[in-house]
Design a protein around this motif. Structure first.
Motif, mmCIF file in Angstrom:
data_model
loop_
_atom_site.group_PDB
_atom_site.id
_atom_site.type_symbol
_atom_site.label_atom_id
_atom_site.label_comp_id
_atom_site.label_asym_id
_atom_site.label_seq_id
_atom_site.Cartn_x
_atom_site.Cartn_y
_atom_site.Cartn_z
ATOM 1 N N MET A 34 0.820 -1.190 0.000
ATOM 2 C CA MET A 34 0.000 0.000 0.000
ATOM 3 C C MET A 34 0.871 1.263 0.000
ATOM 4 O O MET A 34 0.413 2.331 -0.375
ATOM 5 N N ASP A 35 2.116 1.126 0.415
ATOM 6 C CA ASP A 35 3.010 2.274 0.521
ATOM 7 C C ASP A 35 3.194 2.984 -0.822
ATOM 8 O O ASP A 35 3.138 4.217 -0.888
ATOM 9 N N SER A 36 3.380 2.229 -1.894
ATOM 10 C CA SER A 36 3.594 2.859 -3.204
ATOM 11 C C SER A 36 2.329 3.568 -3.694
ATOM 12 O O SER A 36 2.402 4.619 -4.332
ATOM 13 N N MET A 37 1.154 3.021 -3.374
ATOM 14 C CA MET A 37 -0.097 3.672 -3.746
ATOM 15 C C MET A 37 -0.252 4.991 -2.994
ATOM 16 O O MET A 37 -0.629 6.017 -3.586
ATOM 17 N N LEU A 38 0.066 4.997 -1.702
ATOM 18 C CA LEU A 38 -0.045 6.225 -0.911
ATOM 19 C C LEU A 38 0.987 7.260 -1.368
ATOM 20 O O LEU A 38 0.694 8.460 -1.396
ATOM 21 N N GLU A 39 2.165 6.809 -1.753
ATOM 22 C CA GLU A 39 3.194 7.712 -2.291
ATOM 23 C C GLU A 39 2.681 8.387 -3.562
ATOM 24 O O GLU A 39 2.812 9.597 -3.748
ATOM 25 N N LYS A 40 2.083 7.594 -4.432
ATOM 26 C CA LYS A 40 1.541 8.127 -5.690
ATOM 27 C C LYS A 40 0.392 9.106 -5.411
ATOM 28 O O LYS A 40 0.293 10.159 -6.052
ATOM 29 N N LEU A 41 -0.463 8.780 -4.456
ATOM 30 C CA LEU A 41 -1.555 9.663 -4.063
ATOM 31 C C LEU A 41 -0.999 11.007 -3.584
ATOM 32 O O LEU A 41 -1.494 12.070 -3.977
ATOM 33 N N MET A 42 0.045 10.963 -2.764
ATOM 34 C CA MET A 42 0.649 12.191 -2.266
ATOM 35 C C MET A 42 1.271 12.998 -3.416
ATOM 36 O O MET A 42 1.045 14.203 -3.527
ATOM 37 N N GLU A 43 2.027 12.328 -4.258
ATOM 38 C CA GLU A 43 2.738 13.020 -5.345
ATOM 39 C C GLU A 43 1.795 13.561 -6.422
ATOM 40 O O GLU A 43 1.961 14.683 -6.890
ATOM 41 N N ASP A 44 0.817 12.768 -6.829
ATOM 42 C CA ASP A 44 -0.037 13.137 -7.964
ATOM 43 C C ASP A 44 -1.267 13.968 -7.588
ATOM 44 O O ASP A 44 -1.863 14.607 -8.442
ATOM 45 N N PHE A 45 -1.644 13.955 -6.329
ATOM 46 C CA PHE A 45 -2.883 14.613 -5.941
ATOM 47 C C PHE A 45 -2.653 15.625 -4.814
ATOM 48 O O PHE A 45 -2.828 16.824 -4.999
ATOM 49 N N ILE A 46 -2.233 15.141 -3.667
ATOM 50 C CA ILE A 46 -2.140 15.982 -2.472
ATOM 51 C C ILE A 46 -1.117 17.097 -2.648
ATOM 52 O O ILE A 46 -1.373 18.241 -2.283
ATOM 53 N N ARG A 47 0.043 16.792 -3.218
ATOM 54 C CA ARG A 47 1.078 17.814 -3.380
ATOM 55 C C ARG A 47 0.572 18.984 -4.241
ATOM 56 O O ARG A 47 0.828 20.141 -3.934
#
Length: 178
Positions: free
Chosen positions: A1-14
């Motif tokens: 799940m870590d890579s999915m959360l990383e992608k969520l942070m990078e592509d959306f939240i940031r």
């Protein structure tokens, strides 16, 4: 799940944080901590006033139907002003809706009211900025994102303006020949 959360942070939240939370390092989010929390029967019921160990937090309601569990917000504070009273404009209530999310500053003081029926499940993603954390080690007199620091700064400015006006008045008054 870590890579999915990383992608969520990078592509959306940031991207959202660059616009709405730049003052707390939203432009430089570079790490995260994600977890799931459950409220209800045989679980935590409520959560008192607190802040997160994050610059920006994403809170996604994953649960089914439930009652209660509203978030209450009480203003953003630095460590120095954590126990300061909330101003009326800082008080906000948010009711979770399954499938919806809220994003906010990690230092936004808040709590969760009791979940009174069924079970509420939330995914939390704490997003952090090592750049902001390093800069925070060297604080100035006023922290721009702290509501109480902003109030103190406005008060000092108002006092300075009042003093200047008083000085000008005294100068003008003393210059008038009697």
């Amino acid at each position: 799940m870590d890579s999915m959360l990383e992608k969520l942070m990078e592509d959306f939240i940031r991207h959202i944080s660059e616009i709405f939370f730049a003052d707390v390092g939203g432009y430089a989010l570079d790490s995260h901590h994600g977890f799931v929390i459950q409220y209800g029967f045989n679980r935590d019921i409520e959560l008192g006033l607190h802040v997160d160990d994050s610059e920006v937090t994403l809170n996604v309601c994953l649960g089914k139907q439930f009652s209660g569990g509203e978030l209450y917000f009480r203003g953003v504070r630095c460590d120095k002003h954590m126990s300061a009273e909330a101003l009326p404009e800082e008080i906000f209530e948010y009711s979770h809706i399954p499938g919806h999310a809220i994003i906010h500053r990690g230092r936004h003081r808040r709590g969760a009211r009791a979940t009174t029926a069924a079970q509420r499940i939330n995914l939390l993603l704490w997003c952090r900025s090592s750049v902001f954390r390093e800069l925070s080690k060297h604080p100035k007199d006023f922290v721009r994102w702290c509501g109480e620091c902003q109030r103190e700064m406005r008060e000092r400015v108002n006092q300075a303006v009042t003093a200047k006006k008083r000085y000008r008045f005294l100068f003008i008054f003393s210059s008038i020949p009697f």
